[in-house]
Design a protein around this motif. Structure first.
Motif, PDB file in Angstrom:
ATOM      1  N   PRO A  62      -9.327   1.832 -10.222  1.00 37.79           N
ATOM      2  CA  PRO A  62      -9.599   3.068  -9.188  1.00 37.79           C
ATOM      3  C   PRO A  62      -9.639   2.544  -7.809  1.00 37.79           C
ATOM      4  O   PRO A  62     -10.397   1.188  -7.566  1.00 37.79           O
ATOM      5  CB  PRO A  62     -10.889   3.479  -9.783  1.00 37.79           C
ATOM      6  N   ALA A  63      -9.712   3.193  -6.754  1.00 41.57           N
ATOM      7  CA  ALA A  63      -9.915   3.049  -5.311  1.00 41.57           C
ATOM      8  C   ALA A  63     -11.440   3.427  -5.062  1.00 41.57           C
ATOM      9  O   ALA A  63     -11.796   4.372  -5.736  1.00 41.57           O
ATOM     10  CB  ALA A  63      -8.892   3.559  -4.421  1.00 41.57           C
ATOM     11  N   THR A  64     -12.174   2.712  -4.434  1.00 40.53           N
ATOM     12  CA  THR A  64     -13.484   2.933  -3.989  1.00 40.53           C
ATOM     13  C   THR A  64     -13.460   4.582  -2.970  1.00 40.53           C
ATOM     14  O   THR A  64     -14.557   5.215  -3.402  1.00 40.53           O
ATOM     15  CB  THR A  64     -14.099   1.890  -3.157  1.00 40.53           C
ATOM     16  N   THR A  65     -12.477   4.639  -2.357  1.00 34.82           N
ATOM     17  CA  THR A  65     -12.348   6.050  -1.845  1.00 34.82           C
ATOM     18  C   THR A  65     -12.195   7.263  -2.960  1.00 34.82           C
ATOM     19  O   THR A  65     -12.272   8.469  -2.516  1.00 34.82           O
ATOM     20  CB  THR A  65     -11.324   6.191  -0.616  1.00 34.82           C
ATOM     21  N   GLY A  66     -11.799   6.792  -3.913  1.00 33.81           N
ATOM     22  CA  GLY A  66     -11.498   8.015  -5.004  1.00 33.81           C
ATOM     23  C   GLY A  66      -9.875   8.499  -4.645  1.00 33.81           C
ATOM     24  O   GLY A  66      -9.326   8.281  -3.564  1.00 33.81           O
ATOM     25  N   THR A  67      -9.578   9.469  -5.432  1.00 34.08           N
ATOM     26  CA  THR A  67      -8.193   9.767  -5.454  1.00 34.08           C
ATOM     27  C   THR A  67      -8.176  10.876  -4.313  1.00 34.08           C
ATOM     28  O   THR A  67      -9.298  11.717  -3.983  1.00 34.08           O
ATOM     29  CB  THR A  67      -7.608  10.461  -6.617  1.00 34.08           C
ATOM     30  N   PRO A  68      -7.204  11.407  -3.469  1.00 28.00           N
ATOM     31  CA  PRO A  68      -7.138  12.606  -2.675  1.00 28.00           C
ATOM     32  C   PRO A  68      -7.283  13.654  -3.299  1.00 28.00           C
ATOM     33  O   PRO A  68      -8.035  14.486  -2.722  1.00 28.00           O
ATOM     34  CB  PRO A  68      -5.763  12.448  -1.893  1.00 28.00           C
ATOM     35  N   GLN A  69      -7.098  13.929  -4.596  1.00 25.59           N
ATOM     36  CA  GLN A  69      -7.321  15.302  -4.884  1.00 25.59           C
ATOM     37  C   GLN A  69      -8.865  15.384  -5.473  1.00 25.59           C
ATOM     38  O   GLN A  69      -9.239  16.581  -5.332  1.00 25.59           O
ATOM     39  CB  GLN A  69      -6.540  15.133  -6.518  1.00 25.59           C
ATOM     40  N   LEU A  70      -9.360  14.088  -5.681  1.00 25.58           N
ATOM     41  CA  LEU A  70     -10.913  14.486  -5.743  1.00 25.58           C
ATOM     42  C   LEU A  70     -11.703  14.800  -4.493  1.00 25.58           C
ATOM     43  O   LEU A  70     -12.480  15.565  -4.617  1.00 25.58           O
ATOM     44  CB  LEU A  70     -11.502  13.139  -6.628  1.00 25.58           C
ATOM     45  N   ARG A  71     -11.169  13.892  -3.838  1.00 25.89           N
ATOM     46  CA  ARG A  71     -12.131  14.341  -2.328  1.00 25.89           C
ATOM     47  C   ARG A  71     -11.476  15.688  -1.829  1.00 25.89           C
ATOM     48  O   ARG A  71     -12.359  16.427  -1.181  1.00 25.89           O
ATOM     49  CB  ARG A  71     -11.439  13.282  -1.109  1.00 25.89           C
ATOM     50  N   GLN A  72     -10.349  16.396  -2.056  1.00 26.62           N
ATOM     51  CA  GLN A  72      -9.939  17.646  -1.712  1.00 26.62           C
ATOM     52  C   GLN A  72     -10.773  18.569  -2.510  1.00 26.62           C
ATOM     53  O   GLN A  72     -11.094  19.610  -1.862  1.00 26.62           O
ATOM     54  CB  GLN A  72      -8.605  17.902  -2.012  1.00 26.62           C
ATOM     55  N   SER A  73     -11.124  18.349  -3.708  1.00 27.84           N
ATOM     56  CA  SER A  73     -11.733  19.284  -4.586  1.00 27.84           C
ATOM     57  C   SER A  73     -13.253  19.383  -4.092  1.00 27.84           C
ATOM     58  O   SER A  73     -13.892  20.458  -4.148  1.00 27.84           O
ATOM     59  CB  SER A  73     -11.624  18.842  -6.200  1.00 27.84           C
ATOM     60  N   ILE A  74     -13.799  18.252  -3.644  1.00 28.91           N
ATOM     61  CA  ILE A  74     -15.157  18.414  -3.025  1.00 28.91           C
ATOM     62  C   ILE A  74     -15.317  19.225  -1.703  1.00 28.91           C
ATOM     63  O   ILE A  74     -16.006  19.811  -1.457  1.00 28.91           O
ATOM     64  CB  ILE A  74     -15.657  16.917  -2.914  1.00 28.91           C
ATOM     65  N   SER A  75     -14.294  18.813  -1.108  1.00 26.79           N
ATOM     66  CA  SER A  75     -14.227  19.423   0.268  1.00 26.79           C
ATOM     67  C   SER A  75     -13.962  20.893   0.017  1.00 26.79           C
ATOM     68  O   SER A  75     -14.593  21.796   0.900  1.00 26.79           O
ATOM     69  CB  SER A  75     -13.019  18.825   1.092  1.00 26.79           C
TER      70      SER A  75
END
Length: 405
Positions: A62-75
């Protein structure tokens, strides 16, 4: 070994274990623990389903930044919850629970080469704040809570000379153990101080979704936006799914706020090896995208606290908190011992575990009167089902009424 390790104090639950060593609880009663704040409501099925459906993702790093999908769900969640517009690419980073984020942030922020490097935190407090500061090479200054103001932090008690050396401020709202929620005027004071002295504010908000009034608790990013601070200067807020979604074993949360702070914090975490497992990311997306289970969970806590609090208030100094799942109770005047004595005697007589309040706080700062603001109080974690918590409360009432009145 790192000599700073010797400065760490025993964790509250290790102290509790030592306190209770050798006690033989009354065998007439089934053991009930209100000691550890570990959610015990059922894990949502949607989280379990997401875990089992994404086992194949374990074949990739995994990337330390997380997936774009996870960051979008948090946003998206931050937009629904606080009406905030947060850039998922630059202002959000997934973390393995708020505990590890709080600790690692201090290591990234603190510069112990500066004379008098200081971390300010509430008192009582979550012990990770102190440990993170000490291992980061900083001194700790404790700002006491004020019982007369619903346990608000007495920020005015911190001298200007301390603020001038402060590099990091930990806040916790809703507070552990008091359940107190910071108001907008408190945030304004802290933002003004941060602007003046340049310290970073780390806001621990892991109890934000368990509350007992109609209005949800104000968050740090929300407060900043209300005050026109849309760049979230010097501010990072963090929360987790542990309490919100009853998944403490998932170890999933996020940090959000200043892009200028997220960028170097990401660099630190890349070296630290803090990437979130892909399977955990998938389960986290499912949790952040769903609010129904959170509403149901909150209703369970409201029912429980509305039942337990009046019962205990008949014999102790305790009231319904703003939020969180703890009761911060003062010992009855009829009890002449310490909070540690109360914990020991309650266990022996009625097989109920509570945490002495003094274990969650420290004595006064250098040059101040020595007074532990947790002394004379106990913390009760109402995390079990309502029936078990009611049984524990009834035993506590019986303990107080039969032995001390």
């Amino acid at each position: 070994m790192n000599p700073l390790l010797s400065q760490l104090q025993p964790y509250p639950f290790e102290r509790l274990r030592q306190l209770h060593a050798g006690i033989n609880p009354n065998p007439a009663y089934k053991a009930i623990s209100l000691g550890i704040g570990e959610p015990r409501h059922a894990t949502p099925q949607l989280v379990k389903d997401a875990l089992s459906a994404n086992l194949s993702s374990l074949s990739a790093y995994p990337a330390t930044t997380g997936t774009p999908q996870l960051r979008q769900s948090i946003s998206d969640w931050l937009k629904r919850r606080y009406d905030l517009k947060i850039d998922p690419a630059t202002q959000i980073m997934p973390v393995n629970g708020s505990r590890e984020a709080l600790f690692s942030l201090a290591q990234a922020v603190l510069d112990p080469s500066q004379p008098g490097a200081t971390v300010v935190c509430p008192n009582p407090f979550y012990q990770i704040y102190e440990g993170a500061a000490l291992l980061g090479g900083a001194a700790v200054w404790f700002a006491n809570t004020d019982p007369a103001r619903n346990f608000a932090i007495d920020w005015q008690s911190v001298p200007e000379s301390v603020w001038a050396k402060t590099q990091l401020l930990f806040v916790c709202s809703p507070g552990n153990p008091t359940g107190s929620v910071m108001r907008l005027e408190e945030w304004k004071l802290l933002f003004d101080l941060s602007d003046k002295y340049g310290f970073v504010i780390a806001s621990d908000e892991c109890y934000s979704e368990i509350y007992f009034r109609d209005e949800p608790p104000l968050g740090g990013l929300e407060a900043a936006a209300k005050l026109g601070r849309h760049d979230f200067k010097n501010l990072l807020c963090m929360t987790s799914l542990s309490k919100r979604s009853n998944v403490p074993g998932l170890r999933s949360g996020f940090v959000a706020g200043s892009a200028e702070l997220i960028k170097p914090f990401l660099l630190y975490r890349t070296y630290h090896g803090s990437a979130m497992s892909p399977i955990v990311q998938a389960a986290s997306i499912a949790a952040w995208n769903d609010e129904e289970h959170v509403v149901l969970n909150r209703a369970l806590y409201r029912e429980k606290f509305n039942s337990v609090t009046p019962l205990l208030a008949s014999v102790m100094d305790v009231a319904l908190p703003d939020a969180g799942f703890y009761l911060w109770a003062g010992l009855p005047p009829s009890f002449k011992g310490t909070d540690s004595d109360f914990s020991k005697q309650l266990l022996a007589a009625y097989n109920v575990v509570v945490l002495p309040g003094s274990y969650l706080a420290r004595d006064g700062n250098p040059g101040q009167a020595k007074a532990n603001p947790g002394a004379g109080r106990i913390r009760m974690a109402l995390v079990a089902e309502t029936a078990e918590c009611m049984e524990a409360a009834q035993r506590i009432v019986q303990f107080i009424q039969s032995d001390f009145q």
